[in-house]
Write an enzyme that holds these catalytic residues in place. Structure first.
Site, PDB file in Angstrom:
ATOM      1  N   THR A 262       0.838  -1.194   0.000  1.00 28.99           N
ATOM      2  CA  THR A 262       0.000   0.000   0.000  1.00 28.99           C
ATOM      3  C   THR A 262       0.876   1.249   0.000  1.00 28.99           C
ATOM      4  O   THR A 262       2.081   1.187   0.264  1.00 28.99           O
ATOM      5  CB  THR A 262      -0.941   0.012   1.213  1.00 28.99           C
ATOM      6  OG1 THR A 262      -0.179  -0.212   2.402  1.00 28.99           O
ATOM      7  CG2 THR A 262      -1.997  -1.061   1.094  1.00 28.99           C
ATOM      8  N   HIS A 263       0.268   2.381  -0.284  1.00 27.12           N
ATOM      9  CA  HIS A 263       1.017   3.614  -0.526  1.00 27.12           C
ATOM     10  C   HIS A 263       1.995   3.954   0.591  1.00 27.12           C
ATOM     11  O   HIS A 263       3.193   4.165   0.358  1.00 27.12           O
ATOM     12  CB  HIS A 263       0.049   4.785  -0.723  1.00 27.12           C
ATOM     13  CG  HIS A 263       0.734   6.110  -0.797  1.00 27.12           C
ATOM     14  ND1 HIS A 263       0.914   6.922   0.311  1.00 27.12           N
ATOM     15  CD2 HIS A 263       1.305   6.756  -1.830  1.00 27.12           C
ATOM     16  CE1 HIS A 263       1.566   8.012  -0.052  1.00 27.12           C
ATOM     17  NE2 HIS A 263       1.811   7.940  -1.341  1.00 27.12           N
TER      18      HIS A 263
END
Length: 293
Positions: A262-263
């Site tokens: 994820t980011h």
């Protein structure tokens, strides 16, 4: 607004011309862009100016480049194919950035469309059909068509009702990590892989960026309304690209949701700061100023 020295003003103007269409939760047409509300960006810039030389952005990236080159050499030696590994690393370095091009292009187009929609919203304000130019984003597409034809009844009432719902929903502080196809919502955090048990002074999550760090917690729910001081531990529900400027100031990252790819996890590894994700209700269990390790 012309209050800064000419070089700084010109640099900021050039940046806004190129990237002013970006902003917090930018995939949403209704969210303001940096060119409309530059205060969060200016706060980030101010925090960069206050950084020590060792954490200056150019120094951080230069250090990261040296570390990456060292890692490539080590991998090549370990595999016995130094020239091949070096070639592949250079190609990845040259081309990996293209993965962001589709979204960047989409956000640029959305920025142009939003600007035109705001122009139309301003005309509707002058006609006393809506109260604010941004209110147009509370209407659905079919309602906009009806509004253009003069066939939408009580647009101010419709917008007012939706504003009230949005204000109520914005008070939610706990969102599900996943929603199944049958509507069942999962709120729990990650399970520690080393079977560590949580206690009064121990919280367990998923490690996604290596390292050990000790610092003070800063809980942030909206990056546009908060400032992260250098070395503080960024604690939040989750991140997207609009949070990235905060990572230069952060000493570590703690998130309620997320995984290895994820980011926040990816950016934490890029910036070389430790990160743990999947800590259930961590923004409620920790407090700003609390010392953690």
């Amino acid at each position: 607004r012309g209050n800064l020295p000419a070089p700084a003003q010109n640099a900021i103007r050039h940046f806004m011309n190129e990237y002013g269409m970006r902003g917090l939760y930018e995939i949403d047409f209704g969210r303001p862009r940096w060119r409309e509300e530059p205060a969060p960006l200016m706060n980030t810039l101010k925090s960069y100016v206050e950084m020590g030389d060792d954490r200056a952005p150019d120094k951080v990236f230069a250090g990261g480049r040296v570390e990456a080159e060292r890692a490539v050499r080590q991998l090549g030696e370990k595999l016995g194919r130094p020239r091949l590994v070096s070639f592949l690393a250079r190609r990845v370095h040259s081309l990996a950035g293209l993965r962001e091009l589709p979204k960047f292009t989409m956000i640029r187009i959305m920025g142009h469309l939003r600007s035109k929609m705001l122009e139309e919203g301003a005309k509707l304000v002058e006609m006393d059909i809506i109260d604010h130019e941004r209110d147009i984003f509370y209407l659905r597409m079919d309602e906009m068509v009806c509004l253009a034809k003069g066939e939408l009844n009580d647009p101010k009432g419709i917008i007012g009702e939706r504003k009230a719902v949005m204000e109520s929903e914005s008070e939610r502080t706990h969102l599900p990590r996943a929603i199944a196809s049958n509507g069942y919502a999962y709120y729990g955090g990650s399970v520690a892989s080393n079977n560590t048990k949580e206690g009064s002074n121990v919280l367990c999550g998923e490690p996604v960026s290596p390292g050990t760090y000790e610092g003070r917690i800063r809980i942030i729910h909206d990056p546009s309304k908060a400032k992260l001081s250098q070395g503080e531990v960024l604690c939040c529900h989750g991140t997207d690209p609009s949070w990235t400027p905060l990572f230069l100031s952060a000493g570590a990252l703690v998130m309620e949701v997320g995984g290895l790819m994820t980011h926040g996890s990816v950016v934490a590894r890029e910036y070389g700061i430790p990160a743990v994700v999947g800590l259930n209700k961590v923004t409620e269990r920790l407090t700003t100023g609390q010392l953690v390790r």
